[in-house]
Design an enzyme around this catalytic site. Sequence first.
Site, PDB file in Angstrom:
ATOM      1  CB  ILE A   1      -0.976  -0.014   1.197  1.00  0.00           C
ATOM      2  CG1 ILE A   1      -1.922  -1.211   1.063  1.00  0.00           C
ATOM      3  CG2 ILE A   1      -1.764   1.290   1.273  1.00  0.00           C
ATOM      4  CD1 ILE A   1      -2.799  -1.482   2.282  1.00  0.00           C
ATOM      5  CD  GLU A  38     -11.659   0.286  13.222  1.00  0.00           C
ATOM      6  OE1 GLU A  38     -12.203  -0.618  12.532  1.00  0.00           O
ATOM      7  OE2 GLU A  38     -10.593   0.807  12.910  1.00  0.00           O
ATOM      8  CG  HIS A  46     -11.636  -0.236   8.993  1.00  0.00           C
ATOM      9  ND1 HIS A  46     -11.120  -0.904  10.065  1.00  0.00           N
ATOM     10  CD2 HIS A  46     -10.929  -0.685   7.921  1.00  0.00           C
ATOM     11  CE1 HIS A  46     -10.147  -1.726   9.673  1.00  0.00           C
ATOM     12  NE2 HIS A  46     -10.017  -1.601   8.372  1.00  0.00           N
ATOM     13  NE  ARG A  75      -6.047  -3.967  11.023  1.00  0.00           N
ATOM     14  CZ  ARG A  75      -6.475  -3.989   9.754  1.00  0.00           C
ATOM     15  NH1 ARG A  75      -6.702  -2.868   9.108  1.00  0.00           N
ATOM     16  NH2 ARG A  75      -6.718  -5.145   9.145  1.00  0.00           N
TER      17      ARG A  75
HETATM   18  P1  NAD Z   1       2.833  -4.867   3.519  1.00  0.00           P
HETATM   19  O1  NAD Z   1       3.208  -6.030   4.366  1.00  0.00           O
HETATM   20  O2  NAD Z   1       2.960  -4.989   2.041  1.00  0.00           O
HETATM   21  O3  NAD Z   1       3.628  -3.551   3.975  1.00  0.00           O
HETATM   22  C1  NAD Z   1       3.938  -3.257   5.307  1.00  0.00           C
HETATM   23  C2  NAD Z   1       5.297  -2.583   5.340  1.00  0.00           C
HETATM   24  O4  NAD Z   1       5.546  -2.156   6.672  1.00  0.00           O
HETATM   25  C3  NAD Z   1       6.447  -3.542   4.958  1.00  0.00           C
HETATM   26  O5  NAD Z   1       7.258  -2.927   3.981  1.00  0.00           O
HETATM   27  C4  NAD Z   1       7.198  -3.765   6.265  1.00  0.00           C
HETATM   28  O6  NAD Z   1       8.592  -3.976   6.089  1.00  0.00           O
HETATM   29  C5  NAD Z   1       6.923  -2.438   6.972  1.00  0.00           C
HETATM   30  N1  NAD Z   1       7.090  -2.511   8.431  1.00  0.00           N
HETATM   31  C6  NAD Z   1       6.786  -3.527   9.266  1.00  0.00           C
HETATM   32  N2  NAD Z   1       7.067  -3.177  10.530  1.00  0.00           N
HETATM   33  C7  NAD Z   1       7.564  -1.922  10.504  1.00  0.00           C
HETATM   34  C8  NAD Z   1       8.023  -1.023  11.499  1.00  0.00           C
HETATM   35  N3  NAD Z   1       8.057  -1.363  12.777  1.00  0.00           N
HETATM   36  N4  NAD Z   1       8.457   0.182  11.089  1.00  0.00           N
HETATM   37  C9  NAD Z   1       8.465   0.525   9.782  1.00  0.00           C
HETATM   38  N5  NAD Z   1       8.046  -0.276   8.802  1.00  0.00           N
HETATM   39  C10 NAD Z   1       7.579  -1.494   9.149  1.00  0.00           C
HETATM   40  O7  NAD Z   1       1.315  -4.554   3.921  1.00  0.00           O
HETATM   41  P2  NAD Z   1       0.243  -3.723   3.069  1.00  0.00           P
HETATM   42  O8  NAD Z   1      -0.494  -4.638   2.163  1.00  0.00           O
HETATM   43  O9  NAD Z   1       0.886  -2.513   2.515  1.00  0.00           O
HETATM   44  O10 NAD Z   1      -0.779  -3.318   4.246  1.00  0.00           O
HETATM   45  C11 NAD Z   1      -0.364  -2.522   5.338  1.00  0.00           C
HETATM   46  C12 NAD Z   1      -1.426  -2.472   6.408  1.00  0.00           C
HETATM   47  O11 NAD Z   1      -2.531  -1.697   5.969  1.00  0.00           O
HETATM   48  C13 NAD Z   1      -2.069  -3.827   6.747  1.00  0.00           C
HETATM   49  O12 NAD Z   1      -1.286  -4.581   7.659  1.00  0.00           O
HETATM   50  C14 NAD Z   1      -3.398  -3.446   7.319  1.00  0.00           C
HETATM   51  O13 NAD Z   1      -3.335  -3.369   8.722  1.00  0.00           O
HETATM   52  C15 NAD Z   1      -3.659  -2.054   6.740  1.00  0.00           C
HETATM   53  N6  NAD Z   1      -4.853  -2.036   5.877  1.00  0.00           N
HETATM   54  C16 NAD Z   1      -5.891  -1.215   6.188  1.00  0.00           C
HETATM   55  C17 NAD Z   1      -7.011  -1.186   5.381  1.00  0.00           C
HETATM   56  C18 NAD Z   1      -8.172  -0.276   5.666  1.00  0.00           C
HETATM   57  O14 NAD Z   1      -9.295  -0.633   5.369  1.00  0.00           O
HETATM   58  N7  NAD Z   1      -7.942   0.910   6.195  1.00  0.00           N
HETATM   59  C19 NAD Z   1      -7.091  -2.008   4.263  1.00  0.00           C
HETATM   60  C20 NAD Z   1      -6.010  -2.827   3.969  1.00  0.00           C
HETATM   61  C21 NAD Z   1      -4.900  -2.832   4.792  1.00  0.00           C
END
Ligand code: NAD
Length: 324
Positions: free
Chosen positions: A153, A262, A281, A233
């Site tokens: 994302i 939520e 959300h 989150r």
């Molecule tokens: P992803 O796993 O592709 O990307 C997460 C990134 O965060 C990775 O590059 C990882 O290395 C990095 N990361 C992990 N821990 C870290 C830290 N402590 N400090 C800095 N970077 C760190 O995941 P994604 O598909 O991009 O999704 C990210 C998050 O978005 C999901 O886990 C989910 O909680 C959230 N999300 C929310 C919605 C919504 O409806 N609002 C929808 C989809 C996903």
Amino acid sequence: MKPKVLILVDWPKDVFMSLNDVADVGFGPFESREELLEEMRDVEALVAGVTPVDRELLENAPKLKVVARFGVGYDNVDVEECTKRGIYVTYTPNALSDTVADLTMGLIICLARKILQADRYVRTEWAKPGSLKFPLGVDLSGKVLGIIGLGRIGSSVARKAKAFNMRITYYDVIRRENLERNLGVSYADFNSLLKTSDFVTLHVPLMDATRGLIGERELKAMKETSYLVNTSRGPIIDEDALYKALIEGWIAGAALDVFTEEPLPLDSPLIKLNNVILTPHIGSAAAETRRRMAEMDVKNIRSVLMGKVPPNPIPEQKGLVFKR
Ligand code: NAD
């Protein structure tokens, strides 16, 4: 007797019903937790939305073979317990990245140009004699966007923000040199990113290391003119500290799609603030995306019910084969 599949999300039913040839498909929600636990007795595959898949639920589901998360965040699933019990956990990576990134950009634009306040102004003020002038917003062009978590994302947000001529920095626990070259983004350490960004956007998963990642210290490090966006989150931000930051002007504003609790309680102090945008959300809430997510869940469940390894296991279960 066909295996029982339970779907705990309410849409798109027709996609989930396509499992009918191999399974007996049922849908939630249930009046009470007890009813859900009772239902779990015979369930072999579960499509999980926001309902916690915790140890109690798993103890009540002796036949369960797969938990298919309807989304990419699986912080509400007890992964360790699932793995111990030989239950696959699958998710829907990439299906929703652009959709969440679209919402993120939408929120950034709304913050910069005060679009929600402008709408309220037209409805209540504009035509009144002597009404106050609507305040100026700021340009996105040339502003620094700080992305925390340059995963699926986060990198989609970077691509979109490029089109707005923003300067993009990121912080991630993994340095992503390929993406730095391909997207033209630069790496910054966590503190520098907070200090230099005009907009900070969060795209990390919720886990122990990211719970409360943005608290009082981090909000005080940000510029007074900067904005914070969270579509990852809720618990990644300390909401009490954010409230203080918004009323005391440590930052200019925020946009939140996710919350510690939520639905956000109607008596949350955030609701009264004008410098915060709140959405319920809806990161992945677009019709085409939700269908893609359901199709992935269906594929994962079908594989497991046919005795195969699912195509989209969560990273912690990559390479694992459960024989049950
Ligand atoms: P992803 O796993 O592709 O990307 C997460 C990134 O965060 C990775 O590059 C990882 O290395 C990095 N990361 C992990 N821990 C870290 C830290 N402590 N400090 C800095 N970077 C760190 O995941 P994604 O598909 O991009 O999704 C990210 C998050 O978005 C999901 O886990 C989910 O909680 C959230 N999300 C929310 C919605 C919504 O409806 N609002 C929808 C989809 C996903």
